[in-house]
Design a protein around this motif. Structure first.
Motif, mmCIF file in Angstrom:
data_model
loop_
_atom_site.group_PDB
_atom_site.id
_atom_site.type_symbol
_atom_site.label_atom_id
_atom_site.label_comp_id
_atom_site.label_asym_id
_atom_site.label_seq_id
_atom_site.Cartn_x
_atom_site.Cartn_y
_atom_site.Cartn_z
ATOM 1 N N ARG A 1 0.859 -1.184 0.000
ATOM 2 C CA ARG A 1 0.000 0.000 0.000
ATOM 3 C C ARG A 1 0.891 1.229 0.000
ATOM 4 N NH1 ARG A 1 -2.199 4.151 2.866
ATOM 5 N NH2 ARG A 1 -4.466 4.474 2.811
ATOM 6 N N GLY B 1 -2.928 5.750 -0.680
ATOM 7 C CA GLY B 1 -4.059 4.840 -0.604
ATOM 8 C C GLY B 1 -4.151 3.794 -1.685
ATOM 9 N N LEU C 1 -13.746 -3.916 2.681
ATOM 10 C CA LEU C 1 -12.731 -2.976 2.185
ATOM 11 C C LEU C 1 -12.073 -3.423 0.882
ATOM 12 C CD1 LEU C 1 -10.929 -2.102 5.554
ATOM 13 C CD2 LEU C 1 -12.694 -0.771 4.361
ATOM 14 N N ARG D 1 -11.910 -1.114 -2.116
ATOM 15 C CA ARG D 1 -10.978 0.013 -2.046
ATOM 16 C C ARG D 1 -9.622 -0.386 -2.627
ATOM 17 N NH1 ARG D 1 -11.163 4.399 0.874
ATOM 18 N NH2 ARG D 1 -9.199 4.076 2.009
ATOM 19 N N LEU E 1 -13.240 3.911 7.581
ATOM 20 C CA LEU E 1 -12.518 2.799 8.177
ATOM 21 C C LEU E 1 -12.940 2.645 9.637
ATOM 22 C CD1 LEU E 1 -10.351 0.622 7.815
ATOM 23 C CD2 LEU E 1 -8.649 2.299 8.570
ATOM 24 N N GLU F 1 -4.699 -0.850 5.789
ATOM 25 C CA GLU F 1 -5.510 0.341 6.066
ATOM 26 C C GLU F 1 -5.377 0.759 7.533
ATOM 27 O OE1 GLU F 1 -7.531 2.095 3.738
ATOM 28 O OE2 GLU F 1 -8.974 0.669 2.893
#
Length: 359
Positions: free
Chosen positions: A20, A24, A121, A124, A151, A322
Motif C-alpha cells: 500500500r 491509498g 474494504l 478500495r 474505516l 488500512e
C-alpha cells in the motif's frame, strides 16, 4: 508498506502479500488460497474439526509460497495481518497463533482483522473507492447490507433473520443431490431450468424493514422436492431456476430499499456507489440483476474479481494495511472471536429461527 495476510476462518487456508502506498493505492504481490473443498464435499458442508486439522497441516507451506511468489523475505514485511474472527474457532486459533509466532519471531507488529471488514474494504483495493459506499455482504455465513462510512465506521442496515444466502444455496444443493459448494452447482443447474414451473415465495418482499429471510424459501423447496420425488434431471434444473429467481427477486426488493437509505444518509453524493462482496457475489444472475437496479438508480455498481469475493488473504492483508497506515496494531494476547459483528452497536435480528442471533 508491505503486509503479510493470513486467513483461516473457514475452509480456505490462505496467505498473501500486498503493498500500500502513502496515497491509498494498493497492489497484490501474491495471493495463495488452498481450498479444502475436497475434504468437506463428502459431508455436503464444512466440518469444523477437519477444517482446523487441514489448516494446521498446510498453513506454514502456504505462507512460504506467498512470500516466495511475492519475492520478499519475512524481514522486509512491515506487519502481519490475520483474521481473528468471526468464523470457526478452531481455524481461527490456527491462523492467529501462526501469525503471532511470525510477528514475535520476526519482531513485526500484529494486526487482528475482522473477516467481514476484509470483505467490506476489498473494493478500495481493487477499484480505489473512497468512503462512503453501500455494501451488500453475501456469503455462506453472512447476508447483510452495510453503510460503509469510513474505516472502522460501519452501520448495518439489514441482516438475515435466519439462514445466510450462501448457506441456503448449500442446503438446496444438498437436498437436490448436487455437489458442494452449493452456490456454483445450483447456478449451473438453473441455466437449463424453467424458473416459472414452480411457484416459490419471495420472503419479506414489500416490507419496509431491510432484513432478509431465506429459511421459509428453503422449506418451500423441500416441500416441492418431496411432492415431485423421484426427481428427474429436468426437475432439478427447474427447481434450481425457480429458487435462483426467487432469491434474485428478493435481493432486488431488499437492495432497492437500502439504496433509498443510502441516499437519505448522503444526499449530497452525486455519484453513489454500491458494492457487493462475499462468495455469493460470483453468481452471474444476481450480479446482472443488481447491476440493472443500480444503473436505473444512478449508482455505480462495483464487484471485486471472483477470486477476491470468496475467502482470501489479500483482503485481510489490505484491511491490515488500512489500519496500519493509521498506526493501529494489536496486542499479542488478542483472542480469536467466533462472533464479531462488523457493526458492534447493532443488535441481533431474531426472526423465524434462532440463527438470527449470529447476524
Amino acid at each position: 508498506m508491505r503486509i503479510l495476510g493470513i486467513e483461516t476462518s473457514c475452509d480456505e487456508t490462505a496467505a498473501a502479500v500486498i503493498v500500500r502506498n502513502n496515497i491509498g493505492g494498493g497492489r497484490i504481490l501474491s495471493n495463495i488460497v488452498w481450498s479444502q473443498i475436497g475434504d468437506h464435499a463428502p459431508y455436503g458442508g464444512v466440518v469444523p474439526e477437519i477444517a482446523a486439522r487441514a489448516h494446521v497441516k498446510i498453513l506454514d507451506e502456504v505462507v512460504r509460497q506467498a512470500l516466495h511468489i511475492a519475492q520478499i523475505q519475512l524481514g522486509y514485511i512491515d506487519a502481519v495481518a490475520v483474521t481473528a474472527g468471526p468464523g470457526l474457532l478452531g481455524g481461527l486459533i490456527v491462523g492467529l497463533m501462526t501469525a503471532k509466532a511470525i510477528a514475535l519471531g520476526a519482531n513485526k507488529p500484529l494486526i487482528a482483522i475482522n473477516h467481514l471488514e476484509g470483505h467490506a474494504l476489498t473494493a478500495r483495493l481493487t477499484d480505489n473507492l473512497t468512503f462512503p459506499y453501500l455494501l451488500l455482504l453475501v456469503s455462506g455465513g453472512h447476508t447483510q447490507t452495510v453503510l460503509v462510512r469510513g474505516l472502522g465506521k460501519y452501520e448495518r442496515l439489514g441482516t438475515t433473520i435466519d439462514d445466510a444466502l450462501g448457506e441456503a444455496f448449500d442446503k438446496i444443493a444438498k437436498l437436490l443431490g448436487l455437489s458442494y459448494p452449493g452456490g456454483p452447482a445450483v447456478e449451473k443447474a438453473a441455466m437449463n431450468g424453467n424458473p416459472e414451473r414452480f411457484i416459490l415465495p419471495r420472503p419479506l418482499k414489500g416490507e419496509k424493514r431491510l432484513d432478509f429471510s431465506f429459511s421459509g424459501l428453503k422449506t418451500a423447496v423441500r416441500q416441492i422436492v418431496i411432492k415431485s420425488a423421484p426427481l428427474k434431471k429436468k426437475d432439478v434444473s427447474d427447481i434450481c431456476a425457480a429458487f435462483q429467481a426467487a432469491v434474485t427477486d428478493t435481493l432486488y426488493d431488499r437492495i432497492a430499499l437500502s439504496l433509498n437509505c443510502f441516499q437519505d444518509a448522503f444526499p449530497n453524493i452525486s455519484s453513489p456507489v454500491f458494492v457487493i462482496a462475499g462468495g455469493v457475489a460470483t453468481n452471474k444472475v444476481i450480479r446482472r440483476t443488481l447491476k440493472t437496479l443500480c444503473d436505473a438508480r444512478g449508482f455505480r455498481f462495483v464487484v471485486p474479481p471472483a477470486e477476491l469475493c470468496s475467502d482470501n488473504a489479500a483482503m485481510i492483508a489490505w484491511a491490515g494495511a488500512e489500519h496500519f497506515f493509521r498506526g493501529e496494531t494489536s496486542q499479542l494476547d488478542t483472542p480469536p472471536r467466533a462472533r464479531w459483528p462488523l457493526d458492534e452497536k447493532s443488535t441481533p435480528r431474531i426472526g423465524t429461527g434462532r440463527k438470527g442471533a449470529k447476524a
